[in-house]
Design an enzyme around this catalytic site. Sequence first.
Site, PDB file in Angstrom:
ATOM      1  N   TYR A  26       0.820  -1.206   0.000  1.00 36.31           N
ATOM      2  CA  TYR A  26       0.000   0.000   0.000  1.00 36.31           C
ATOM      3  C   TYR A  26       0.858   1.262   0.000  1.00 36.31           C
ATOM      4  O   TYR A  26       0.499   2.270   0.616  1.00 36.31           O
ATOM      5  CB  TYR A  26      -0.962  -0.007   1.210  1.00 36.31           C
ATOM      6  CG  TYR A  26      -1.689  -1.324   1.323  1.00 36.31           C
ATOM      7  CD1 TYR A  26      -2.658  -1.677   0.385  1.00 36.31           C
ATOM      8  CD2 TYR A  26      -1.372  -2.245   2.320  1.00 36.31           C
ATOM      9  CE1 TYR A  26      -3.289  -2.905   0.448  1.00 36.31           C
ATOM     10  CE2 TYR A  26      -2.004  -3.476   2.387  1.00 36.31           C
ATOM     11  CZ  TYR A  26      -2.966  -3.790   1.445  1.00 36.31           C
ATOM     12  OH  TYR A  26      -3.585  -4.999   1.509  1.00 36.31           O
ATOM     13  N   TYR A 155     -12.660  -7.650   4.806  1.00 35.38           N
ATOM     14  CA  TYR A 155     -11.441  -7.637   3.995  1.00 35.38           C
ATOM     15  C   TYR A 155     -11.175  -9.061   3.523  1.00 35.38           C
ATOM     16  O   TYR A 155     -11.165  -9.998   4.334  1.00 35.38           O
ATOM     17  CB  TYR A 155     -10.236  -7.121   4.789  1.00 35.38           C
ATOM     18  CG  TYR A 155      -8.962  -7.207   3.977  1.00 35.38           C
ATOM     19  CD1 TYR A 155      -8.675  -6.258   2.994  1.00 35.38           C
ATOM     20  CD2 TYR A 155      -8.075  -8.262   4.147  1.00 35.38           C
ATOM     21  CE1 TYR A 155      -7.537  -6.354   2.207  1.00 35.38           C
ATOM     22  CE2 TYR A 155      -6.935  -8.366   3.367  1.00 35.38           C
ATOM     23  CZ  TYR A 155      -6.672  -7.415   2.396  1.00 35.38           C
ATOM     24  OH  TYR A 155      -5.551  -7.529   1.627  1.00 35.38           O
ATOM     25  N   ASP A 252     -14.162 -17.014   5.240  1.00 30.08           N
ATOM     26  CA  ASP A 252     -12.770 -16.636   5.052  1.00 30.08           C
ATOM     27  C   ASP A 252     -12.123 -16.636   6.442  1.00 30.08           C
ATOM     28  O   ASP A 252     -12.294 -15.698   7.214  1.00 30.08           O
ATOM     29  CB  ASP A 252     -12.704 -15.251   4.393  1.00 30.08           C
ATOM     30  CG  ASP A 252     -11.270 -14.758   4.224  1.00 30.08           C
ATOM     31  OD1 ASP A 252     -10.355 -15.364   4.816  1.00 30.08           O
ATOM     32  OD2 ASP A 252     -11.076 -13.757   3.508  1.00 30.08           O
ATOM     33  N   LYS A 281      -2.482 -17.186   6.152  1.00 30.61           N
ATOM     34  CA  LYS A 281      -1.722 -16.506   7.208  1.00 30.61           C
ATOM     35  C   LYS A 281      -0.965 -17.450   8.144  1.00 30.61           C
ATOM     36  O   LYS A 281       0.174 -17.774   7.870  1.00 30.61           O
ATOM     37  CB  LYS A 281      -2.630 -15.540   7.959  1.00 30.61           C
ATOM     38  CG  LYS A 281      -2.998 -14.337   7.104  1.00 30.61           C
ATOM     39  CD  LYS A 281      -3.384 -13.096   7.894  1.00 30.61           C
ATOM     40  CE  LYS A 281      -3.272 -11.843   7.056  1.00 30.61           C
ATOM     41  NZ  LYS A 281      -4.460 -11.497   6.291  1.00 30.61           N
TER      42      LYS A 281
HETATM   43  C1  PLP Z   1      -4.850 -11.363   4.870  1.00 34.75           C
HETATM   44  C2  PLP Z   1      -6.203 -11.774   4.473  1.00 34.75           C
HETATM   45  C3  PLP Z   1      -6.481 -12.148   3.147  1.00 34.75           C
HETATM   46  C4  PLP Z   1      -5.458 -12.085   2.037  1.00 34.75           C
HETATM   47  O1  PLP Z   1      -4.394 -12.947   2.230  1.00 34.75           O
HETATM   48  P1  PLP Z   1      -3.013 -12.695   1.429  1.00 34.75           P
HETATM   49  O2  PLP Z   1      -2.165 -13.864   1.806  1.00 34.75           O
HETATM   50  O3  PLP Z   1      -2.483 -11.386   1.946  1.00 34.75           O
HETATM   51  O4  PLP Z   1      -3.346 -12.636  -0.013  1.00 34.75           O
HETATM   52  C5  PLP Z   1      -7.770 -12.568   2.864  1.00 34.75           C
HETATM   53  N1  PLP Z   1      -8.719 -12.601   3.815  1.00 34.75           N
HETATM   54  C6  PLP Z   1      -8.481 -12.267   5.093  1.00 34.75           C
HETATM   55  C7  PLP Z   1      -9.564 -12.377   6.110  1.00 34.75           C
HETATM   56  C8  PLP Z   1      -7.211 -11.824   5.465  1.00 34.75           C
HETATM   57  O5  PLP Z   1      -6.983 -11.460   6.730  1.00 34.75           O
END
Ligand code: PLP
Length: 431
Positions: A26, A155, A252, A281
């Site tokens: 960013y 997000y 997610d 993550k």
């Molecule tokens: C970090 C994150 C993503 C994206 O993951 P990247 O490995 O950075 O592409 C997607 N969804 C959530 C909830 C996240 O915290």
Amino acid sequence: MPDPHVSGLSVPELLELDRRHVWHPYGPMPGRQEPLVVESASGVRLRLAGTGTELIDGMSSWWSAIHGYNHPALNEAARDQLGRMSHVMFGGLTHEPAVRLAKRLVDMSPEGLEHVFLADSGSVSVEVAVKMCLQHWRSLGRPGKQRLLTWRGGYHGDTWQPMSVCDPEGGMHELWQGVLQRQVFADPPPVAYEESYADQLRELIERHADELAAVIVEPVVQGAGGMRFHSPAYLRVLREACDAHDVLLVFDEIATGFGRTGTLFAAEHAAVTPDVMCVGKALTGGYMTMAATLCTARVADGISRGEVPVLAHGPTFMGNPLAAAVACASIDLLLGQDWQTEVKRVETGLREGLAPAAELPGVRDVRVLGAIGVVQLDHEIDMAAATRAAVREGVWLRPFRDLVYTMPPYVTGDVDLARITAAVCAAAREG
Ligand SMILES: *Cc1c(COP(=O)(O)O)cnc(C)c1O
């Protein structure tokens, strides 16, 4: 200036080359804010180049390094796998690290998730999840079902499909309004259960059922979209409404997975199994990039009965053995200990340490869940001043928007935790 291809750059030389050539997350080009140069990391500490200063890491490298850095068991897994092969293609070939990892993920995730797609990042795992859902309906002769529903404040990553379900206001992707696929948005989920909000979710799902492929949400905790928590009861509302109207449900869990909220996956707070689930993550304990998309037999079956009975996705580095071996070791490390007690201990430390922040001028809210501690201000933070304040306290934090927060490694000791919470308070005061 020495040849930059040769190691041994001084810190000022390194920073100058970084500013001139390297994009940061960013960030503008050339960079405006000078980054800190990290030389090594061990346990919960980052060691800075030049000065030898050590900072306690309150961020777990964007929530991934749950066991801390330079962990002997994870190092050993990486070294061992490196001696065999760091990578081979996954088309037509398979290997033990990927198979073992898939089996572990199926065993530990909510009942019903049976198939695993190994992706190379969280964003890609969300792309795959969306592709699975759209293709499922297409295969079943319902190609009109191609939109997504989510709630605001979320997000889901930075590639195109994930961006389209990120918070459309104030988020990082406001710029792309009009370019992105237009999805269906509900209001942000309230903290506590409200029947009227549940009705809004039900009503939107019913109204858009013919065009909705899936509902996608971050369960219980919205991370980078604002670090907000909500009642797990909404997840059951989504599950029921999705079932009633032929819509798939995607969780997610990239931020919430692997114990961060106090349960292994946040879905467990509501005892709900989604049709598709993304993890990332903390999957490799923060060692390298890997994510996964899990789905139920029903979703896979839908895809496989179609005109094109394959999932047309296959990244070059799919199933990377090195990452998979470390992920297995990280999961074993987590499950091999009383991780619930550790996360509870971190939660208690965060609650006690952040309580004084509630009394600070300019603080709107202080909230803690599992190993997540958040101080929300009533104004946009001065990121540079807040970061400086934390560093002065010997802690690495990355405040954003109106938030100072910490998601420390689970192995953070009580004394270090107290320093992290003191730094969060200092950053909130001075930001
Ligand atoms: C970090 C994150 C993503 C994206 O993951 P990247 O490995 O950075 O592409 C997607 N969804 C959530 C909830 C996240 O915290």
